[in-house]
Design a protein around this motif. Structure first.
Motif, PDB file in Angstrom:
ATOM      1  N   PRO A  55     -75.880 -10.914  80.162  1.00  0.00           N
ATOM      2  CA  PRO A  55     -76.469 -11.822  80.313  1.00  0.00           C
ATOM      3  C   PRO A  55     -77.608 -11.391  81.463  1.00  0.00           C
ATOM      4  O   PRO A  55     -77.087 -10.861  82.306  1.00  0.00           O
ATOM      5  N   VAL A  56     -78.642 -12.422  81.448  1.00  0.00           N
ATOM      6  CA  VAL A  56     -79.525 -12.649  82.502  1.00  0.00           C
ATOM      7  C   VAL A  56     -79.032 -13.503  83.441  1.00  0.00           C
ATOM      8  O   VAL A  56     -78.645 -15.355  83.150  1.00  0.00           O
ATOM      9  N   SER A  57     -78.754 -13.449  84.322  1.00  0.00           N
ATOM     10  CA  SER A  57     -78.397 -14.691  85.781  1.00  0.00           C
ATOM     11  C   SER A  57     -79.478 -16.049  85.639  1.00  0.00           C
ATOM     12  O   SER A  57     -80.826 -15.706  85.458  1.00  0.00           O
ATOM     13  N   VAL A  58     -78.844 -16.949  86.531  1.00  0.00           N
ATOM     14  CA  VAL A  58     -79.969 -17.809  86.527  1.00  0.00           C
ATOM     15  C   VAL A  58     -80.939 -18.389  87.311  1.00  0.00           C
ATOM     16  O   VAL A  58     -82.386 -17.911  87.198  1.00  0.00           O
ATOM     17  N   VAL A  59     -80.706 -16.459  87.981  1.00  0.00           N
ATOM     18  CA  VAL A  59     -81.481 -16.242  89.309  1.00  0.00           C
ATOM     19  C   VAL A  59     -82.658 -15.621  88.417  1.00  0.00           C
ATOM     20  O   VAL A  59     -83.856 -15.559  89.114  1.00  0.00           O
ATOM     21  N   ASP A  60     -82.428 -14.383  87.794  1.00  0.00           N
ATOM     22  CA  ASP A  60     -83.521 -13.767  86.939  1.00  0.00           C
ATOM     23  C   ASP A  60     -84.388 -14.922  86.309  1.00  0.00           C
ATOM     24  O   ASP A  60     -85.340 -14.106  85.695  1.00  0.00           O
ATOM     25  N   TYR A  61     -83.377 -15.469  85.554  1.00  0.00           N
ATOM     26  CA  TYR A  61     -84.262 -16.010  84.577  1.00  0.00           C
ATOM     27  C   TYR A  61     -85.420 -16.865  85.120  1.00  0.00           C
ATOM     28  O   TYR A  61     -86.644 -16.663  84.710  1.00  0.00           O
ATOM     29  N   ARG A  62     -84.993 -17.790  86.559  1.00  0.00           N
ATOM     30  CA  ARG A  62     -85.823 -17.942  87.001  1.00  0.00           C
ATOM     31  C   ARG A  62     -86.990 -16.717  87.121  1.00  0.00           C
ATOM     32  O   ARG A  62     -88.352 -17.655  87.027  1.00  0.00           O
ATOM     33  N   ALA A  63     -86.639 -16.031  87.746  1.00  0.00           N
ATOM     34  CA  ALA A  63     -87.293 -15.320  88.038  1.00  0.00           C
ATOM     35  C   ALA A  63     -88.896 -14.985  87.115  1.00  0.00           C
ATOM     36  O   ALA A  63     -89.632 -14.601  87.264  1.00  0.00           O
ATOM     37  N   ASN A  64     -88.263 -14.710  85.755  1.00  0.00           N
ATOM     38  CA  ASN A  64     -89.458 -14.020  84.790  1.00  0.00           C
ATOM     39  C   ASN A  64     -89.829 -14.737  84.459  1.00  0.00           C
ATOM     40  O   ASN A  64     -90.953 -14.374  83.794  1.00  0.00           O
ATOM     41  N   LEU A  65     -89.321 -15.927  84.600  1.00  0.00           N
ATOM     42  CA  LEU A  65     -90.185 -17.104  83.809  1.00  0.00           C
ATOM     43  C   LEU A  65     -90.838 -17.375  84.768  1.00  0.00           C
ATOM     44  O   LEU A  65     -92.576 -18.126  83.971  1.00  0.00           O
TER      45      LEU A  65
END
Length: 254
Positions: free
Chosen positions: A126-136
């Motif tokens: 699962p991609v964390s909220v923090v990583d999701y934001r950084a990736n996007l």
């Protein structure tokens, strides 16, 4: 001199019609996404996938001129698969550069998050909220830099059933995680409004609840490890989703 009112009316009508037609904006759209964007499971994705429906809506109902698009959806892809430098990202940029008319408004419509939310089975999940934001952010920043006149529209993800379990495991934990990505999308769009005015927008926000309410009629009935699950829109659902995207993009561009 006596003026023929009928001829004058016709002349004004023709001039107005020409002006309206002339002012219609042409669009080039690159759709970045996952299997839902791709049109997985549809009888003919080339004519039925949501990006096809979206483009048709914009051309017929949105008041735009010619609408060209490229469907860059990939089954199973997460934000990690879309990071700058990956094959998917390079291909998406190549698609944007390949449009015949480079003088039209270029739009990147992004819908990523479903596969990020999985418990396991997809890249990095699962991609964390923090990583999701950084990736996007990394994806959007690179698009804005490489295409200075483009606009980015981030679509909210859509609902899936809490028993979704195919090759990857999603379940209720995944659905709960997916919903934590939505405030991230909204916050990013708000931040870009300050740092890159007029470049990044929130797209559709209504399809999530629509599919939650219309799961049995608008999703494919897929057999999974915990029974029939709902993840991919059927033909009816693809039309609904494409129209939601079209309405959101039309509102943004106008």
């Amino acid at each position: 001199m006596k003026i023929n009112k009928s001829l004058l009316f016709i002349a004004v009508f023709l001039f107005s019609s020409f002006t309206i037609f002339k002012d219609k904006k042409d669009l080039n759209i690159v759709f970045i996404g996952d299997s839902i964007t791709y049109g997985a499971g549809l009888p003919d994705r080339d004519t039925q996938a949501p990006p096809v429906i979206c483009a048709k809506y914009l051309q017929a109902e949105g008041g735009f001129g010619k609408v060209d698009f490229s469907n860059q959806g990939h089954s199973g892809y997460t934000t990690l698969d879309w990071l700058p430098g990956t094959k998917a990202f390079v291909d998406a940029e190549a698609a944007a550069k390949a449009f015949a008319n480079q003088n039209t408004q270029l739009i990147f419509s992004i819908k990523i998050g479903t596969n990020d939310s999985a418990m396991h089975g997809t890249h990095g999940a699962p991609v964390s909220v923090v990583d999701y934001r950084a990736n996007l952010m990394a994806i959007i920043d690179k698009l804005l830099k490489d295409f200075p006149n483009s606009k980015v529209v981030i679509e909210h993800p859509i609902w899936y059933s809490p028993n979704t379990y195919n090759g990857s495991m999603y379940l209720q934990e995944g659905l709960t995680r997916l919903q934590t990505y939505i405030p991230v999308i909204d916050d990013l769009a708000a931040n870009y409004k300050d740092t890159n005015p007029g470049r990044v927008f929130i797209g559709d926000t209504k399809a999530f609840n629509y599919f939650k309410k219309n799961a049995e009629t608008d999703f494919q009935h897929e057999q999974g490890r915990q029974g029939i699950f709902y993840l991919h829109p059927n033909q009816k659902g693809a039309v609904a989703l494409g129209n939601y995207w079209g309405k959101a993009i039309a509102k943004v561009i106008k």
